[in-house]
Scaffold this active site. Structure first.
Site, PDB file in Angstrom:
ATOM      1  N   GLY A 156       0.824  -1.215   0.000  1.00  0.00           N
ATOM      2  CA  GLY A 156       0.000   0.000   0.000  1.00  0.00           C
ATOM      3  C   GLY A 156       0.854   1.260   0.000  1.00  0.00           C
ATOM      4  O   GLY A 156       1.974   1.254  -0.537  1.00  0.00           O
ATOM      5  N   SER A 157       0.333   2.317   0.615  1.00  0.00           N
ATOM      6  CA  SER A 157       0.969   3.634   0.510  1.00  0.00           C
ATOM      7  C   SER A 157       2.380   3.650   1.105  1.00  0.00           C
ATOM      8  O   SER A 157       3.359   3.899   0.392  1.00  0.00           O
ATOM      9  CB  SER A 157       0.110   4.684   1.218  1.00  0.00           C
ATOM     10  OG  SER A 157      -1.230   4.561   0.827  1.00  0.00           O
ATOM     11  N   ALA A 188       1.858   9.574   2.063  1.00  0.00           N
ATOM     12  CA  ALA A 188       1.724   8.912   0.761  1.00  0.00           C
ATOM     13  C   ALA A 188       0.294   8.412   0.633  1.00  0.00           C
ATOM     14  O   ALA A 188      -0.366   8.135   1.631  1.00  0.00           O
ATOM     15  CB  ALA A 188       2.702   7.742   0.664  1.00  0.00           C
ATOM     16  N   ARG A 232      -2.496   6.021  -2.186  1.00  0.00           N
ATOM     17  CA  ARG A 232      -2.611   5.143  -3.350  1.00  0.00           C
ATOM     18  C   ARG A 232      -3.484   5.803  -4.397  1.00  0.00           C
ATOM     19  O   ARG A 232      -4.653   6.060  -4.145  1.00  0.00           O
ATOM     20  CB  ARG A 232      -3.245   3.816  -2.938  1.00  0.00           C
ATOM     21  CG  ARG A 232      -2.236   2.830  -2.437  1.00  0.00           C
ATOM     22  CD  ARG A 232      -2.895   1.511  -2.144  1.00  0.00           C
ATOM     23  NE  ARG A 232      -3.731   1.596  -0.936  1.00  0.00           N
ATOM     24  CZ  ARG A 232      -4.567   0.665  -0.548  1.00  0.00           C
ATOM     25  NH1 ARG A 232      -4.706  -0.417  -1.269  1.00  0.00           N
ATOM     26  NH2 ARG A 232      -5.278   0.793   0.551  1.00  0.00           N
ATOM     27  N   LYS A 280       2.274  11.097  19.574  1.00  0.00           N
ATOM     28  CA  LYS A 280       1.550  11.094  18.294  1.00  0.00           C
ATOM     29  C   LYS A 280       0.128  10.572  18.502  1.00  0.00           C
ATOM     30  O   LYS A 280      -0.836  11.097  17.930  1.00  0.00           O
ATOM     31  CB  LYS A 280       2.316  10.222  17.287  1.00  0.00           C
ATOM     32  CG  LYS A 280       1.659  10.071  15.933  1.00  0.00           C
ATOM     33  CD  LYS A 280       2.340  10.935  14.902  1.00  0.00           C
ATOM     34  CE  LYS A 280       1.631  11.101  13.580  1.00  0.00           C
ATOM     35  NZ  LYS A 280       1.010   9.944  13.013  1.00  0.00           N
ATOM     36  N   ASN A 317      -3.247  12.586  17.682  1.00  0.00           N
ATOM     37  CA  ASN A 317      -4.258  12.004  16.782  1.00  0.00           C
ATOM     38  C   ASN A 317      -5.611  11.853  17.479  1.00  0.00           C
ATOM     39  O   ASN A 317      -6.654  12.051  16.858  1.00  0.00           O
ATOM     40  CB  ASN A 317      -3.785  10.650  16.233  1.00  0.00           C
ATOM     41  CG  ASN A 317      -2.686  10.785  15.195  1.00  0.00           C
ATOM     42  OD1 ASN A 317      -1.829   9.934  15.082  1.00  0.00           O
ATOM     43  ND2 ASN A 317      -2.678  11.856  14.422  1.00  0.00           N
ATOM     44  N   ASN A 349      -8.017  13.961  15.135  1.00  0.00           N
ATOM     45  CA  ASN A 349      -8.654  13.205  14.048  1.00  0.00           C
ATOM     46  C   ASN A 349     -10.152  12.962  14.239  1.00  0.00           C
ATOM     47  O   ASN A 349     -10.937  13.220  13.316  1.00  0.00           O
ATOM     48  CB  ASN A 349      -7.898  11.888  13.812  1.00  0.00           C
ATOM     49  CG  ASN A 349      -6.452  12.114  13.371  1.00  0.00           C
ATOM     50  OD1 ASN A 349      -5.938  13.216  13.479  1.00  0.00           O
ATOM     51  ND2 ASN A 349      -5.796  11.089  12.886  1.00  0.00           N
ATOM     52  N   GLU A 378      -8.828   3.556  11.929  1.00  0.00           N
ATOM     53  CA  GLU A 378      -8.011   2.931  12.980  1.00  0.00           C
ATOM     54  C   GLU A 378      -8.515   3.357  14.365  1.00  0.00           C
ATOM     55  O   GLU A 378      -7.742   3.445  15.316  1.00  0.00           O
ATOM     56  CB  GLU A 378      -6.534   3.274  12.761  1.00  0.00           C
ATOM     57  CG  GLU A 378      -6.002   2.665  11.457  1.00  0.00           C
ATOM     58  CD  GLU A 378      -4.521   2.939  11.165  1.00  0.00           C
ATOM     59  OE1 GLU A 378      -3.745   1.999  10.979  1.00  0.00           O
ATOM     60  OE2 GLU A 378      -4.158   4.134  11.116  1.00  0.00           O
TER      61      GLU A 378
HETATM   62  P1  NAD Z   1      -2.572   1.194   3.065  1.00  0.00           P
HETATM   63  O1  NAD Z   1      -3.977   0.739   3.296  1.00  0.00           O
HETATM   64  O2  NAD Z   1      -2.302   2.128   1.928  1.00  0.00           O
HETATM   65  O3  NAD Z   1      -1.640  -0.078   2.848  1.00  0.00           O
HETATM   66  C1  NAD Z   1      -1.716  -1.218   3.645  1.00  0.00           C
HETATM   67  C2  NAD Z   1      -1.502  -2.415   2.740  1.00  0.00           C
HETATM   68  O4  NAD Z   1      -1.349  -3.565   3.550  1.00  0.00           O
HETATM   69  C3  NAD Z   1      -2.696  -2.680   1.792  1.00  0.00           C
HETATM   70  O5  NAD Z   1      -2.215  -2.790   0.474  1.00  0.00           O
HETATM   71  C4  NAD Z   1      -3.233  -4.021   2.279  1.00  0.00           C
HETATM   72  O6  NAD Z   1      -3.776  -4.821   1.247  1.00  0.00           O
HETATM   73  C5  NAD Z   1      -1.966  -4.637   2.848  1.00  0.00           C
HETATM   74  N1  NAD Z   1      -2.209  -5.742   3.770  1.00  0.00           N
HETATM   75  C6  NAD Z   1      -3.024  -5.793   4.845  1.00  0.00           C
HETATM   76  N2  NAD Z   1      -2.988  -7.001   5.415  1.00  0.00           N
HETATM   77  C7  NAD Z   1      -2.124  -7.741   4.678  1.00  0.00           C
HETATM   78  C8  NAD Z   1      -1.675  -9.101   4.751  1.00  0.00           C
HETATM   79  N3  NAD Z   1      -2.098  -9.925   5.712  1.00  0.00           N
HETATM   80  N4  NAD Z   1      -0.792  -9.531   3.832  1.00  0.00           N
HETATM   81  C9  NAD Z   1      -0.363  -8.708   2.846  1.00  0.00           C
HETATM   82  N5  NAD Z   1      -0.750  -7.412   2.718  1.00  0.00           N
HETATM   83  C10 NAD Z   1      -1.621  -6.953   3.630  1.00  0.00           C
HETATM   84  O7  NAD Z   1      -2.076   1.803   4.437  1.00  0.00           O
HETATM   85  P2  NAD Z   1      -0.931   2.896   4.691  1.00  0.00           P
HETATM   86  O8  NAD Z   1      -1.485   4.248   4.404  1.00  0.00           O
HETATM   87  O9  NAD Z   1       0.331   2.472   4.031  1.00  0.00           O
HETATM   88  O10 NAD Z   1      -0.800   2.813   6.278  1.00  0.00           O
HETATM   89  C11 NAD Z   1      -0.046   1.823   6.958  1.00  0.00           C
HETATM   90  C12 NAD Z   1       0.131   2.325   8.386  1.00  0.00           C
HETATM   91  O11 NAD Z   1       0.947   3.500   8.338  1.00  0.00           O
HETATM   92  C13 NAD Z   1      -1.178   2.755   9.053  1.00  0.00           C
HETATM   93  O12 NAD Z   1      -1.188   2.408  10.407  1.00  0.00           O
HETATM   94  C14 NAD Z   1      -1.189   4.271   8.875  1.00  0.00           C
HETATM   95  O13 NAD Z   1      -1.940   4.944   9.869  1.00  0.00           O
HETATM   96  C15 NAD Z   1       0.300   4.571   8.999  1.00  0.00           C
HETATM   97  N6  NAD Z   1       0.699   5.847   8.362  1.00  0.00           N
HETATM   98  C16 NAD Z   1       0.342   6.103   7.054  1.00  0.00           C
HETATM   99  C17 NAD Z   1       0.762   7.304   6.477  1.00  0.00           C
HETATM  100  C18 NAD Z   1       0.425   7.630   5.034  1.00  0.00           C
HETATM  101  O14 NAD Z   1       0.712   8.758   4.580  1.00  0.00           O
HETATM  102  N7  NAD Z   1      -0.145   6.725   4.253  1.00  0.00           N
HETATM  103  C19 NAD Z   1       1.529   8.216   7.224  1.00  0.00           C
HETATM  104  C20 NAD Z   1       1.868   7.902   8.527  1.00  0.00           C
HETATM  105  C21 NAD Z   1       1.457   6.705   9.089  1.00  0.00           C
HETATM  106  O1  KPL Z   2      -1.154  12.697  11.952  1.00  0.00           O
HETATM  107  C1  KPL Z   2      -2.144  13.314  11.628  1.00  0.00           C
HETATM  108  C2  KPL Z   2      -3.190  12.554  10.919  1.00  0.00           C
HETATM  109  O2  KPL Z   2      -3.958  13.108  10.144  1.00  0.00           O
HETATM  110  O3  KPL Z   2      -3.253  11.335  11.132  1.00  0.00           O
HETATM  111  C3  KPL Z   2      -2.268  14.747  12.066  1.00  0.00           C
HETATM  112  C4  KPL Z   2      -1.233  15.594  11.367  1.00  0.00           C
HETATM  113  C5  KPL Z   2      -2.019  14.837  13.546  1.00  0.00           C
HETATM  114  C6  KPL Z   2      -3.603  15.332  11.890  1.00  0.00           C
HETATM  115  O4  KPL Z   2      -3.880  15.523  10.548  1.00  0.00           O
END
Ligand code: NAD
Ligand code: KPL
Length: 301
Positions: A9-10, A129, A131, A180, A184, A188, A260
């Site tokens: 994913g992202s 990031a 998707r 954090k 959140n 959020n 979440e």
């Molecule tokens: P996402 O949904 O884009 O990607 C997660 C991926 O994991 C999906 O493609 C899903 O199919 C895969 N997945 C789930 N279970 C699986 C399994 N058993 N086997 C294989 N693949 C599996 O999520 P994300 O945005 O990358 O977020 C991941 C974590 O990072 C979250 O906890 C999110 O809060 C945190 N996070 C994300 C960002 C961001 O900008 N995207 C920033 C900071 C923190």
């Molecule tokens: O981390 C965040 C989120 O959106 O998950 C902040 C920056 C705290 C709020 O947007």
């Protein structure tokens, strides 16, 4: 040593693409044969940076593959983390290192309890990031990746530098995670309930201030006093600095995705009950958010 990245994913995609293009061995672990076939048909992971797209043919496999895992980036959502680690646990070498990218609190403990022979290292990321399509990821915001545990820093931090992945090792990782988490929890859910961007919450400080006061009490009782210092002031700074942004939870709700919530307000409510800390506003906010999700047909966990 191979970087196994579970979750294309992202953030998993963002990490895998940067590690792979630096010439480091990477293997993506995808959910099922359909996803693997779709990935192979796409020709790899596409990363879009400043409008320019580049595809990286990172190799991919399933959890059922037999290759042993020595270093794993667990890059799924918090609610998928336990099932995901369970799917590959028999492949983990003793002493394997597992990086946990999940937001919120609770999933890190669940994973660590499941794989007790592994070294679990939490990561708190402020990179952004999303998707755009399957296996096409837009790098939307520069940031930092805080990571750490109580042991000496691992020797692979240099590989992150080589891959251009910003990172900072800290022995105070619990403080980072709790801080954090508190930010959140304060921001959020209210963006979802008011259906607004972060900056618009500056008009709802009458709700945010007492919520922060409860979070400070909770953190203090949880032995996380450092994470509680000037919380309200930092919430205000984040609201100003990210005024035009939609919070991650608000983005999930608008897109009809699971949130979440269990790892933010759910964890806060359970923790308050366990520590016998009065938290009526947090608990009421949790109930309001659950009702809001239920009314939209979204999962309540
Ligand atoms: P996402 O949904 O884009 O990607 C997660 C991926 O994991 C999906 O493609 C899903 O199919 C895969 N997945 C789930 N279970 C699986 C399994 N058993 N086997 C294989 N693949 C599996 O999520 P994300 O945005 O990358 O977020 C991941 C974590 O990072 C979250 O906890 C999110 O809060 C945190 N996070 C994300 C960002 C961001 O900008 N995207 C920033 C900071 C923190
Ligand atoms: O981390 C965040 C989120 O959106 O998950 C902040 C920056 C705290 C709020 O947007």
């Amino acid at each position: 040593m191979t970087w196994h990245v579970l979750g294309g994913g992202s953030l998993g995609g963002l990490w895998a693409a940067r590690l792979g293009r630096a010439g480091l061995p990477v293997q993506l672990i995808l959910r099922n044969p359909q996803r693997l076939a779709a990935y192979r048909a796409a020709g790899g992971l596409t990363l879009v940076e400043q409008g320019a797209a580049q595809t990286y043919p990172i190799p991919a496999q399933l959890a059922a593959d037999s290759q042993p895992i020595e270093r794993l980036l667990l890059a799924c959502k918090a609610y998928d983390a336990l099932a995901a680690i369970s799917s590959i646990e028999t492949r983990l070498r003793p002493g394997a290192q597992v990086l946990l990218l999940q937001n919120g609190l609770g999933s890190q403990e669940q994973v660590a309890a499941r794989v007790q022979n592994a070294r679990c290292i939490a990561v708190s990321s402020t990179e952004g990031a999303f998707r755009q399509d399957d296996f096409r990821i837009v790098f939307a915001g520069q940031g930092q990746n805080w990571l750490g545990d109580a042991q000496t820093p691992p020797d692979w931090l240099g590989e992150l530098t080589l891959a251009g992945i910003p990172h900072q090792w800290t022995e105070k990782m619990p403080t980072r995670l709790w801080r954090k988490f508190a930010l959140n929890c304060a921001i959020n859910p209210l963006t979802v309930l008011h259906d607004c961007r972060n900056g618009a919450l500056l008009e709802h400080l009458d709700e945010i201030q007492p919520l922060c006061a409860e979070l400070v009490e909770l953190l203090n009782h949880a032995g996380q006093a450092d994470a509680a210092v000037a919380l309200y002031e930092q919430v205000l700074q984040v609201l100003q600095a990210t005024a035009a942004n939609l919070s991650s939870m608000q983005q999930d709700v608008r897109a009809g995705r699971r949130t979440e919530i269990d790892y933010l307000l759910g964890y806060a409510s359970t923790c308050a009950t366990r520590l016998q800390v009065p938290a009526p506003r947090l608990q009421q906010l949790h109930l309001r958010l659950l009702e809001h999700l239920r009314a939209r047909g979204l999962p309540c966990a």
